[in-house]
Each structure stands twice: as structure tokens, then as C-alpha cells.
Design a protein around this motif. Structure first.
Motif, PDB file in Angstrom:
ATOM      1  N   UNK A 146     -10.040  21.208  12.163  1.00 32.25           N
ATOM      2  CA  UNK A 146     -11.136  20.842  13.062  1.00 32.25           C
ATOM      3  C   UNK A 146     -11.055  19.362  13.445  1.00 32.25           C
ATOM      4  N   UNK A 147     -10.585  18.526  12.545  1.00 32.78           N
ATOM      5  CA  UNK A 147     -10.476  17.090  12.845  1.00 32.78           C
ATOM      6  C   UNK A 147      -9.390  16.800  13.875  1.00 32.78           C
ATOM      7  N   UNK A 155      -3.485  31.648  27.378  1.00 36.84           N
ATOM      8  CA  UNK A 155      -4.059  32.223  26.160  1.00 36.84           C
ATOM      9  C   UNK A 155      -3.420  31.549  24.950  1.00 36.84           C
ATOM     10  N   UNK A 156      -4.235  31.291  23.935  1.00 35.49           N
ATOM     11  CA  UNK A 156      -3.732  30.756  22.671  1.00 35.49           C
ATOM     12  C   UNK A 156      -4.364  31.570  21.548  1.00 35.49           C
ATOM     13  N   UNK A 157      -3.599  31.784  20.487  1.00 37.15           N
ATOM     14  CA  UNK A 157      -4.137  32.554  19.370  1.00 37.15           C
ATOM     15  C   UNK A 157      -3.524  32.109  18.054  1.00 37.15           C
ATOM     16  N   UNK A 158      -4.336  32.196  17.012  1.00 43.04           N
ATOM     17  CA  UNK A 158      -3.869  31.926  15.659  1.00 43.04           C
ATOM     18  C   UNK A 158      -3.323  33.218  15.081  1.00 43.04           C
ATOM     19  N   UNK A 159      -2.152  33.151  14.462  1.00 40.77           N
ATOM     20  CA  UNK A 159      -1.546  34.316  13.830  1.00 40.77           C
ATOM     21  C   UNK A 159      -1.729  34.275  12.318  1.00 40.77           C
ATOM     22  N   UNK A 168     -11.858  31.409  11.671  1.00 38.19           N
ATOM     23  CA  UNK A 168     -12.360  30.046  11.561  1.00 38.19           C
ATOM     24  C   UNK A 168     -11.304  29.151  10.942  1.00 38.19           C
ATOM     25  N   UNK A 169     -11.073  28.016  11.571  1.00 38.51           N
ATOM     26  CA  UNK A 169     -10.066  27.082  11.087  1.00 38.51           C
ATOM     27  C   UNK A 169     -10.632  26.267   9.924  1.00 38.51           C
ATOM     28  N   UNK A 174      -7.963  22.811  19.871  1.00 36.89           N
ATOM     29  CA  UNK A 174      -9.281  23.079  19.330  1.00 36.89           C
ATOM     30  C   UNK A 174      -9.071  23.624  17.922  1.00 36.89           C
ATOM     31  N   UNK A 175      -9.231  22.761  16.929  1.00 41.08           N
ATOM     32  CA  UNK A 175      -8.989  23.142  15.544  1.00 41.08           C
ATOM     33  C   UNK A 175     -10.028  24.079  14.972  1.00 41.08           C
ATOM     34  N   UNK A 176     -11.196  24.148  15.593  1.00 36.27           N
ATOM     35  CA  UNK A 176     -12.240  25.060  15.148  1.00 36.27           C
ATOM     36  C   UNK A 176     -12.044  26.450  15.744  1.00 36.27           C
ATOM     37  N   UNK A 177     -11.620  26.491  17.006  1.00 33.77           N
ATOM     38  CA  UNK A 177     -11.381  27.756  17.704  1.00 33.77           C
ATOM     39  C   UNK A 177     -10.054  27.659  18.451  1.00 33.77           C
TER      40      UNK A 177
END
Length: 185
Positions: A8-9, A98-102, A2-3, A49-52
Motif C-alpha cells: 500500500x505504501x 487490465x491489471x491483476x494480482x496472481x 487485499x494487498x 495501486x498497492x491496495x487494489x
């Protein structure tokens, strides 16, 4: 993952700002030095998408005739059929898949890179540099990224053998991205 509410903004559509963005590359030349270049004409869009972050997307269209290495002769050779064959293949494209947070400010985006009519996957590691409102009221985000490719995988195989061994142009190419994008209303 979760960001944070701050990220999210940032959710929304963005357009890459070519005046404040650099899409560049580095190639080893004659086995002894690096030659750097960039593309001067391109368009791009982002959906953040700052939330996901996994729902984020990116798209780039690069005009191959805009290649600039600081040498008109070298640029002309790169535009020829020995390399990019810009008359037949005027555009290089990237479309994310594909995008992912590390974690932290680090992200990874994977997509399809098309050069010379060949499409192969490319993964770009990105660092989020921040967000700000510029003096003109534009909401901006910035990312810095890098990736490496083997140019031969896209059909870029021209080379010349060196008398001392090795080749004139490396197969490994380093790609560099300094992205500034403006949020769309």
C-alpha cells in the motif's frame, strides 16, 4: 485480494528509468538459434495501486529506430519496410487495460500493443522484484516480465524459405521486460 500494508505504501505514479530498464525480444533464426535484441529509446509510466492492484496502469512508447540486435545490417533490415517500416511507423506503444494480482509477487497486465498501425491485446506476466530507495534518494520499484506474440498478427510477415525446410525468422517472438521505475514526487 487485499494487498499487504507494505504494498500500500508503494501506491503512486512512477516513470520508467531507461538507464536501468531493458525491453527486449528473442526470435528464432534459421530454425537453429535465437537472436536477441532490445530497444534503446523508450518512455514509460506506471501507476501502482498497492491496495487494489487491479487499479494499476502502465504505458510504454518505444522508438522503433532504436532497435539493437548487435548487427547493424540486421538492424537496418528490421527498420525497413520488410519489418517495422520505421519511416512510416516510428513508434510501438503499449497501453494497459487490465491489471491483476496472481498471488505472492506475481501479477498480470493486459493491454493494447500497437505495431505497424495494428493494435491487438497483449498479456504480460510480471514478477514484482521489490522496492528500494537508491543512493540518490529515488524510490524505485522493479518488475520482470515476459510474453509471447505471433508477429504475423501485427502484419510482420516478411520471411525467407530455407533450402532445408522451415523459414529464416520464427513467427513466435518472446518479449522480455526488466523494468525499473522511479516514483514521482
Amino acid at each position: 485480494m487485499t494487498a499487504t500494508p507494505d504494498l500500500a505504501t508503494l501506491t503512486g505514479d512512477y516513470t520508467v528509468d531507461p538507464a536501468h530498464t531493458t525491453i527486449g525480444f528473442t526470435a528464432r533464426h534459421a530454425m537453429v538459434t535465437n537472436v536477441k535484441g532490445k530497444f534503446l529509446d523508450f518512455t514509460g509510466t506506471l501507476y501502482l495501486d498497492g491496495t487494489d492492484p487491479s487499479r494499476s496502469t502502465a504505458s510504454l512508447d518505444i522508438t522503433m529506430d532504436s532497435i539493437d540486435t548487435g548487427s547493424p545490417d540486421r538492424d537496418g533490415h528490421l527498420k525497413s519496410s520488410d519489418f517495422f517500416n520505421t519511416g512510416e511507423y516510428p513508434t510501438m506503444t503499449f497501453r494497459s487495460t487490465k491489471a491483476e494480482s496472481l498471488g505472492g509477487d506475481d501479477y498480470r497486465i493486459t493491454g493494447d500493443l500497437s505495431i505497424l498501425g495494428t493494435t491487438k491485446p497483449l498479456t504480460i506476466d510480471l514478477e514484482f522484484n521489490g522496492a528500494a530507495k537508491d543512493p540518490f534518494g529515488n524510490e524505485r520499484v522493479g518488475f520482470e516480465g515476459k510474453a509471447e506474440i505471433k508477429r504475423s498478427e501485427w502484419g510482420l510477415t516478411w520471411n525467407a524459405a530455407l533450402e532445408t525446410g522451415g523459414v529464416l525468422v520464427s513467427d513466435k517472438i518472446k518479449l522480455n521486460f526488466d523494468i525499473s521505475a522511479i516514483r514521482q514526487a
